[in-house]
Write an enzyme that holds these catalytic residues in place. Structure first.
Site, short mmCIF file in Angstrom:
data_model
loop_
_atom_site.label_atom_id
_atom_site.label_comp_id
_atom_site.label_asym_id
_atom_site.label_seq_id
_atom_site.Cartn_x
_atom_site.Cartn_y
_atom_site.Cartn_z
N ARG A 79 25.08 31.91 10.60
CA ARG A 79 24.45 30.58 10.83
C ARG A 79 22.97 30.68 11.19
O ARG A 79 22.29 29.66 11.25
CB ARG A 79 25.21 29.82 11.92
CG ARG A 79 25.10 30.42 13.31
CD ARG A 79 25.74 29.49 14.35
NE ARG A 79 25.67 30.07 15.70
CZ ARG A 79 25.99 29.40 16.80
NH1 ARG A 79 26.42 28.14 16.72
NH2 ARG A 79 25.90 29.98 17.99
N ASP A 104 38.30 22.57 24.95
CA ASP A 104 37.87 23.70 24.12
C ASP A 104 39.13 24.50 23.77
O ASP A 104 39.57 25.34 24.56
CB ASP A 104 36.87 24.57 24.89
CG ASP A 104 36.14 25.54 23.97
OD1 ASP A 104 35.15 26.13 24.41
OD2 ASP A 104 36.57 25.69 22.80
N HIS A 150 32.34 24.95 11.65
CA HIS A 150 32.29 24.37 13.00
C HIS A 150 31.76 22.93 12.97
O HIS A 150 30.67 22.64 13.48
CB HIS A 150 31.39 25.28 13.85
CG HIS A 150 31.40 25.05 15.32
ND1 HIS A 150 31.06 23.85 15.91
CD2 HIS A 150 31.69 25.88 16.35
CE1 HIS A 150 31.14 23.97 17.22
NE2 HIS A 150 31.53 25.18 17.53
N GLU A 166 37.17 22.02 14.02
CA GLU A 166 36.68 23.18 13.28
C GLU A 166 37.80 23.85 12.49
O GLU A 166 38.81 24.27 13.06
CB GLU A 166 36.07 24.18 14.27
CG GLU A 166 34.99 23.55 15.15
CD GLU A 166 34.74 24.35 16.41
OE1 GLU A 166 34.82 25.59 16.38
OE2 GLU A 166 34.45 23.71 17.44
N ARG A 212 22.26 22.61 16.34
CA ARG A 212 23.30 21.88 17.10
C ARG A 212 23.75 20.63 16.34
O ARG A 212 23.08 19.59 16.38
CB ARG A 212 22.76 21.50 18.48
CG ARG A 212 23.76 20.76 19.34
CD ARG A 212 24.89 21.62 19.78
NE ARG A 212 24.42 22.72 20.62
CZ ARG A 212 25.14 23.80 20.90
NH1 ARG A 212 26.35 23.93 20.39
NH2 ARG A 212 24.65 24.76 21.65
N GLN A 262 24.92 40.45 21.10
CA GLN A 262 24.95 39.91 19.73
C GLN A 262 25.03 38.39 19.76
O GLN A 262 25.54 37.82 20.72
CB GLN A 262 26.17 40.48 18.97
CG GLN A 262 26.18 41.98 18.82
CD GLN A 262 24.94 42.50 18.08
OE1 GLN A 262 24.22 41.75 17.42
NE2 GLN A 262 24.70 43.78 18.20
O1 TA6 Z 1 33.61 24.96 19.55
C1 TA6 Z 1 34.12 26.02 20.25
C2 TA6 Z 1 33.00 26.84 20.88
O2 TA6 Z 1 33.33 28.20 20.83
C3 TA6 Z 1 32.78 26.36 22.31
O3 TA6 Z 1 33.28 27.31 23.22
C4 TA6 Z 1 31.26 26.20 22.42
O4 TA6 Z 1 30.67 27.39 22.86
C5 TA6 Z 1 30.90 25.83 21.00
O5 TA6 Z 1 31.72 26.67 20.20
C6 TA6 Z 1 29.44 25.89 20.67
O6 TA6 Z 1 29.01 27.22 20.62
P1 TA6 Z 1 27.43 27.47 20.40
O7 TA6 Z 1 27.26 28.96 20.35
O8 TA6 Z 1 27.05 26.80 19.11
O9 TA6 Z 1 26.74 26.80 21.57
#
Ligand code: TA6
Length: 299
Positions: free
Chosen positions: A98, A214, A170, A273, A72, A91
């Site tokens: 990652r 988002d 991301h 991102e 994170r 999945q």
């Molecule tokens: O940043 C866009 C996104 O798709 C959000 O919807 C949120 O889910 C974020 O990515 C983080 O995703 P993750 O799977 O790392 O918790």
């Protein structure tokens, strides 16, 4: 490969190897232009600071620093799909790149030169083929340049069938407060609101945050800027090979639902991102390559 093997193969001035968290193997590059730390788990950029030693990226204090788990913060690589798997909810979200162990294949440049970087590689494996039945090679170059962190992810189709990917670098950025941070550069750009059934909307003015955001911005300009960073400097992200930009802050409720995210940490981060998401998926023919990249600068 253990730390001593990495050290003997790649060790040089400005290159260090360390263990973080449970068992993450991390390569830390340090030059006059800045420092970057990358975990082999996911080829995940954990930290970056420029010559001023001010942190640019954000990492949750509750991040899972474990092999095989998403981390994170920093810069997760979302590949070969962005978001939930299009057909199979079993999945992993954002693909498997990652959460895979990447190979360090080389150090780029040198400590006292114009750049210092590292190149990582991931190829298909029995486990990846079970999730995504295509032969591929990914190469990821992370470079500390004068005034910038430069990232480039190259997808190569090594098989005999075309495949289609969606992807994102991301990036999580540290900010002083979500209540005052803004993102400039997307005025007049349409976006898909992931919180409103992917409804197509129009961005007017800069992006401000007073709730969960988002959004997948469509045909996004190559440059965007974040105001209100930790250092107070404007952060510019210049994207290439990317049709979309995703902007995300989880706000209060989603922050509380994420176990690897502190309840109040939404106040100190935002994601911008560099992506090919939504309608911007990319078809890669056999033998062909596709590159996506970003340069991150504190102005
Ligand atoms: O940043 C866009 C996104 O798709 C959000 O919807 C949120 O889910 C974020 O990515 C983080 O995703 P993750 O799977 O790392 O918790």
């Amino acid at each position: 490969m253990d730390l001593s093997a990495l050290e003997s193969r790649f060790g040089q001035r400005g290159v260090q190897f360390e263990r973080l968290g449970e068992d993450l193997c991390v390569v830390r590059l340090h030059s006059e232009h800045g420092t970057v730390a990358i975990a082999l788990n996911g080829a995940h950029v954990l930290e970056y600071c420029g010559a001023d030693s001010k942190a640019v990226l954000w990492l949750s204090e509750k991040a899972n620093l474990e092999n095989g788990k998403p981390i994170r913060g920093g810069i997760p690589i979302c590949w070969p799909w962005f978001g939930p798997h299009p057909d199979d909810s079993e999945q992993p979200a954002h693909g498997f790149a990652r959460i895979s162990q990447w190979e360090l294949v080389g150090i780029l440049g040198e400590h006292c030169g114009g750049e210092l970087g590292a190149e990582f590689r991931l190829t298909d494996s029995p486990s990846s083929l079970r999730m995504w039945p295509y032969s591929f090679e990914l190469r990821y170059r992370v470079r500390v340049l004068p005034g910038a962190l430069d990232l480039e992810l190259v997808t190569s189709n090594q098989g005999d069938r075309a495949f289609r990917i969606s992807e994102a670098l991301h990036s999580y950025f540290g900010i002083q407060s979500i209540h005052s941070a803004t993102v400039d550069g997307l005025d007049g750009v349409h976006y898909l609101d992931q919180l409103a059934g992917m409804e197509r909307k129009l961005q007017t003015g800069n992006i401000q945050f007073d709730r969960e955001v988002d959004r997948i911005y469509l045909d996004a300009p190559s440059k965007a800027r974040i105001n209100g960073s930790l250092s107070g400097k404007q952060i510019e992200i210049e994207s290439r090979g990317s049709g979309s930009a995703v902007v995300w802050n989880p706000w209060i409720d989603k922050a509380m639902r994420m176990p690897d995210f502190g309840d109040d940490e939404y106040l100190e981060m935002l994601c911008y991102e560099t992506a090919n998401a939504g309608p911007h998926s990319i078809a890669v023919d056999p033998g062909q390559d596709h590159a996506i990249g970003a340069s991150i600068r504190a102005l």
